[in-house]
Design a protein around this motif. Structure first.
Motif, PDB file in Angstrom:
ATOM      1  N   SER A  43      63.250  79.814  78.615  1.00 50.71           N
ATOM      2  CA  SER A  43      63.622  78.837  79.783  1.00 50.71           C
ATOM      3  C   SER A  43      62.333  78.981  80.816  1.00 50.71           C
ATOM      4  N   ARG A  44      61.274  79.871  80.555  1.00 49.06           N
ATOM      5  CA  ARG A  44      60.340  79.994  81.728  1.00 49.06           C
ATOM      6  C   ARG A  44      59.048  79.379  81.075  1.00 49.06           C
ATOM      7  N   ARG A  45      59.248  78.929  79.932  1.00 48.10           N
ATOM      8  CA  ARG A  45      57.595  78.272  79.221  1.00 48.10           C
ATOM      9  C   ARG A  45      57.298  77.022  79.797  1.00 48.10           C
ATOM     10  N   GLY A  46      58.335  76.448  80.153  1.00 47.43           N
ATOM     11  CA  GLY A  46      58.134  75.027  80.546  1.00 47.43           C
ATOM     12  C   GLY A  46      57.568  75.116  81.952  1.00 47.43           C
ATOM     13  N   LEU A  47      58.039  75.925  82.919  1.00 49.79           N
ATOM     14  CA  LEU A  47      57.510  76.083  84.259  1.00 49.79           C
ATOM     15  C   LEU A  47      55.865  76.399  84.105  1.00 49.79           C
ATOM     16  N   LEU A  48      55.828  77.571  83.412  1.00 45.06           N
ATOM     17  CA  LEU A  48      54.396  78.048  83.232  1.00 45.06           C
ATOM     18  C   LEU A  48      53.644  76.998  82.730  1.00 45.06           C
ATOM     19  N   THR A  49      53.927  76.366  81.761  1.00 40.07           N
ATOM     20  CA  THR A  49      52.955  75.285  81.137  1.00 40.07           C
ATOM     21  C   THR A  49      52.720  74.198  82.369  1.00 40.07           C
ATOM     22  N   ILE A  50      53.743  73.927  82.997  1.00 38.52           N
ATOM     23  CA  ILE A  50      53.450  73.033  84.093  1.00 38.52           C
ATOM     24  C   ILE A  50      52.297  73.525  85.064  1.00 38.52           C
ATOM     25  N   TYR A  51      52.379  74.385  85.463  1.00 43.97           N
ATOM     26  CA  TYR A  51      51.606  75.422  86.351  1.00 43.97           C
ATOM     27  C   TYR A  51      50.114  75.424  85.664  1.00 43.97           C
ATOM     28  N   MET A  52      50.051  75.755  84.399  1.00 43.58           N
ATOM     29  CA  MET A  52      48.732  75.808  83.852  1.00 43.58           C
ATOM     30  C   MET A  52      48.288  74.612  83.493  1.00 43.58           C
ATOM     31  N   ALA A  53      49.007  73.557  83.088  1.00 42.06           N
ATOM     32  CA  ALA A  53      48.301  72.304  82.872  1.00 42.06           C
ATOM     33  C   ALA A  53      47.770  71.790  84.071  1.00 42.06           C
ATOM     34  N   ASN A  54      48.504  71.973  85.216  1.00 39.82           N
ATOM     35  CA  ASN A  54      47.984  71.524  86.508  1.00 39.82           C
ATOM     36  C   ASN A  54      46.642  72.052  86.817  1.00 39.82           C
TER      37      ASN A  54
ATOM     38  N   GLY B 256      37.304  80.295  73.155  1.00 40.92           N
ATOM     39  CA  GLY B 256      37.749  81.065  71.934  1.00 40.92           C
ATOM     40  C   GLY B 256      38.635  82.019  71.794  1.00 40.92           C
ATOM     41  N   ALA B 257      38.188  83.064  72.851  1.00 37.92           N
ATOM     42  CA  ALA B 257      39.267  84.463  72.845  1.00 37.92           C
ATOM     43  C   ALA B 257      40.408  84.013  73.614  1.00 37.92           C
ATOM     44  N   ALA B 258      40.603  83.219  74.511  1.00 33.76           N
ATOM     45  CA  ALA B 258      41.502  82.974  75.232  1.00 33.76           C
ATOM     46  C   ALA B 258      42.769  82.109  74.381  1.00 33.76           C
ATOM     47  N   LEU B 259      42.452  81.226  73.673  1.00 34.12           N
ATOM     48  CA  LEU B 259      43.358  80.244  72.889  1.00 34.12           C
ATOM     49  C   LEU B 259      44.237  80.927  72.080  1.00 34.12           C
ATOM     50  N   PRO B 260      43.643  82.021  71.348  1.00 32.51           N
ATOM     51  CA  PRO B 260      44.857  82.566  70.565  1.00 32.51           C
ATOM     52  C   PRO B 260      45.487  83.499  71.381  1.00 32.51           C
ATOM     53  N   ALA B 261      44.859  84.252  72.196  1.00 27.50           N
ATOM     54  CA  ALA B 261      45.676  85.156  72.838  1.00 27.50           C
ATOM     55  C   ALA B 261      46.788  84.455  73.873  1.00 27.50           C
ATOM     56  N   SER B 262      46.566  83.382  74.419  1.00 29.95           N
ATOM     57  CA  SER B 262      47.379  82.653  75.308  1.00 29.95           C
ATOM     58  C   SER B 262      48.657  82.387  74.391  1.00 29.95           C
ATOM     59  N   TYR B 263      48.465  81.895  72.946  1.00 27.21           N
ATOM     60  CA  TYR B 263      49.242  81.420  72.361  1.00 27.21           C
ATOM     61  C   TYR B 263      50.529  82.466  71.799  1.00 27.21           C
ATOM     62  N   VAL B 264      49.952  83.677  71.330  1.00 26.37           N
ATOM     63  CA  VAL B 264      50.762  84.543  71.201  1.00 26.37           C
ATOM     64  C   VAL B 264      51.530  85.220  72.463  1.00 26.37           C
ATOM     65  N   ALA B 265      50.926  85.261  73.466  1.00 25.33           N
ATOM     66  CA  ALA B 265      51.485  85.708  74.630  1.00 25.33           C
ATOM     67  C   ALA B 265      52.589  84.806  75.231  1.00 25.33           C
ATOM     68  N   ILE B 266      52.520  83.686  75.091  1.00 24.22           N
ATOM     69  CA  ILE B 266      53.526  82.707  75.562  1.00 24.22           C
ATOM     70  C   ILE B 266      54.827  82.858  74.765  1.00 24.22           C
ATOM     71  N   LEU B 267      54.539  83.275  73.488  1.00 23.56           N
ATOM     72  CA  LEU B 267      55.743  83.353  72.777  1.00 23.56           C
ATOM     73  C   LEU B 267      56.596  84.648  72.939  1.00 23.56           C
ATOM     74  N   ILE B 268      56.007  85.528  73.726  1.00 20.99           N
ATOM     75  CA  ILE B 268      56.659  86.617  74.211  1.00 20.99           C
ATOM     76  C   ILE B 268      57.699  86.356  75.537  1.00 20.99           C
TER      77      ILE B 268
ATOM     78  N   ILE C 111      46.244  75.816  75.359  1.00 18.34           N
ATOM     79  CA  ILE C 111      44.964  74.983  75.739  1.00 18.34           C
ATOM     80  C   ILE C 111      44.610  75.159  77.118  1.00 18.34           C
ATOM     81  N   SER C 112      45.545  74.967  77.973  1.00 18.40           N
ATOM     82  CA  SER C 112      45.361  74.984  79.416  1.00 18.40           C
ATOM     83  C   SER C 112      44.758  76.251  80.109  1.00 18.40           C
ATOM     84  N   THR C 113      45.510  77.601  79.449  1.00 19.79           N
ATOM     85  CA  THR C 113      44.964  78.817  79.830  1.00 19.79           C
ATOM     86  C   THR C 113      43.734  79.134  79.339  1.00 19.79           C
ATOM     87  N   ALA C 114      43.364  78.816  77.854  1.00 19.90           N
ATOM     88  CA  ALA C 114      42.154  78.989  77.342  1.00 19.90           C
ATOM     89  C   ALA C 114      40.944  78.148  78.272  1.00 19.90           C
ATOM     90  N   ILE C 115      41.274  76.978  78.868  1.00 19.33           N
ATOM     91  CA  ILE C 115      40.314  76.161  79.495  1.00 19.33           C
ATOM     92  C   ILE C 115      40.159  76.850  81.094  1.00 19.33           C
TER      93      ILE C 115
END
Length: 458
Positions: A120-131, A104-116, A384-388
């Motif tokens: 060009s790096r969001r895709g790579l970070l997403t793949i890593y965290m989804a994995n 619950g705490a990590a979901l909004p925090a991660s969403y706001v953070a990734i927007l910063i 979602i991945s970071t929150a998990i």
């Protein structure tokens, strides 16, 4: 639903920032620690990347520092906003539920953070965290008995992934960018259907080499003789008319591929161990020698070498059997080559490559007009991945990848381990299992529940 509705009355000081009762002070401490660690991570990373990419002076003057600060701000925000939403949720709900301290705490925090972070790096970070999140969920399922582990499952996954990757590699416009370049480096350009290396060109190069050898002095005659002997062995032998390795027969083609990639794998593993070896250079000089004969060096070399040799050998064999060169051969060859992971088993590698494969197929589906495009897909998946992963770090760290847990400890200066997980054991996830029944000392003036270890003011 009953587990989700279960709650505890403790406040955020009793569960989260146990080192200080003030939410503001705790936020500032986490922010400062995360910023310091983020700069320590990204400054050398971006500098090395700039050097390797041979950036111009303008990049160092105008772009390097802003990019470092932007990525550092993203990582800092991820940690700082987590503790912020941790406290906010407790104040809004008045208690802690099983999902609030982590997910619950990590979901909004991660969403706001990734927007910063830069797009060009969001895709790579997403793949890593989804994995990482997929691996974490798998471990959770195994721990709960809902998922049964498959022996050598990571090898099977790698076989399937390798089969698909090699098929796309052989297809025209199947792969692009870094993935295509990496596979071309590993298996060689001879396996690309559009390979323009003609027999005439190959033989012309051989003749040029012979002319050079003829003009060399007698002192070099032995070396020239060896080269001539090797060339004759490589050239004279079975080679199918569809095979494009014109300077080698099929047998030497596979052997050369093994030797080349074995050397690459061995050197890569050596380089990875150099920093740790030099740290102990003066205290334990013998560790420097172990750098060269470490078991993992040979394992990675055997993995890469056997992958290439099996792939090339199978491809040549299928060309001989079917008397044609077909992209479908890559599926069989890639699958069989994947067995080479038995030398270097790695769930991380298998999961990461599988995630990248899914991403590749998704974008191919978009290009073909068969899959809809979601503009915010990477941001949502990352959140979602970071929150998990954060949820696992709070509620069941035993199911989180150890390297990521160490990273979280570095980012928070060890404060992530100071959470009162003993109080979270009521949710049945074994939150305190890895913390040896750690109980924080709390100031009873700021607690809702009487602490087990109150601070003694006497």
């Amino acid at each position: 639903m009953a587990a989700l509705s279960k709650s505890i009355p403790h406040n955020c000081y009793e569960i989260g920032h146990t080192w200080h009762p003030s939410c503001r002070v705790s936020f500032l401490q986490i922010t400062w620690g995360a910023l310091e660690e983020s700069l320590r991570i990204y400054a050398p990373l971006y500098l090395i990347a700039a050097v390797l990419r041979k950036r111009k002076l303008e990049y160092y003057l105008y772009k390097l520092l802003p990019e470092i600060l932007q990525s550092a701000s993203f990582l800092t925000a991820n940690g700082a906003l987590y503790i912020t939403f941790f406290c906010i949720l407790r104040k809004i709900l008045g208690k802690f539920y099983s999902w609030t301290p982590g997910f619950g705490a990590a979901l909004p925090a991660s969403y706001v953070a990734i927007l910063i972070e830069r797009k060009s790096r969001r895709g790579l970070l997403t793949i890593y965290m989804a994995n990482l999140a997929t691996e974490t969920l798998f471990r959770m399922g195994v721990a709960r008995g809902t998922i049964t582990t498959l022996r050598n499952g990571e090898v099977l996954l790698f076989c399937i992934t390798a089969a698909m990757y090699m098929f796309f590699f052989r297809c025209k416009d199947g792969l692009k960018g870094f993935t295509f370049s990496a596979l071309r480096f590993i298996v060689g350009k001879e396996e690309i259907p559009t390979h323009s290396y003609s027999p005439e060109t190959a033989y012309a190069k051989v003749e040029q080499k012979r002319e050079k050898h003829k003009g060399t002095p007698r002192a070099m005659s032995i070396i020239a003789l060896v080269r001539t002997l090797v060339d004759s062995v490589c050239k004279h032998g079975p080679r199918h008319r569809c095979c494009k390795h014109y300077e080698d027969n099929c047998i030497s083609y596979c052997i050369k591929g093994f030797i080349r990639m074995f050397s690459v794998g061995y050197l890569i593993q050596c380089c990875l161990r150099i920093p740790s070896a030099f740290r102990h250079l003066f205290t334990e000089p013998s560790r420097l020698l172990s750098l060269f004969y470490n078991k993992e060096n040979f394992q990675l070399g055997a993995f890469l070498g056997s992958f290439v040799s099996i792939y090339k050998g199978t491809s040549c064999f299928l060309r001989w059997i079917r008397n044609l060169d077909d992209e479908l051969h890559a599926i069989v060859a890639g699958f069989l080559a994947g067995v080479s992971m038995m030398f270097y088993k790695s769930t991380t590698i298998s999961m990461y490559l599988a995630s990248k494969l899914v991403e590749t197929m998704y974008f191919k589906g978009i290009e073909a007009g068969k899959v809809p495009y979601f503009p915010q897909a990477d941001t949502i998946i990352y959140s979602i991945s970071t929150a998990i992963c954060f949820h696992a770090a709070v509620m069941e760290v035993q199911n989180l990848r150890p390297s990521y847990w160490k990273f979280l400890l570095r980012l928070t200066k060890g404060r992530f381990a100071l959470m009162n997980r003993k109080a979270l054991d009521v949710f049945g996830t074994g939150a305190s299992r890895e913390f040896h029944n750690f109980i924080p000392r709390l100031d009873p003036r700021y607690t809702v529940v009487t602490p087990e270890l109150p601070i003694d003011f006497s």
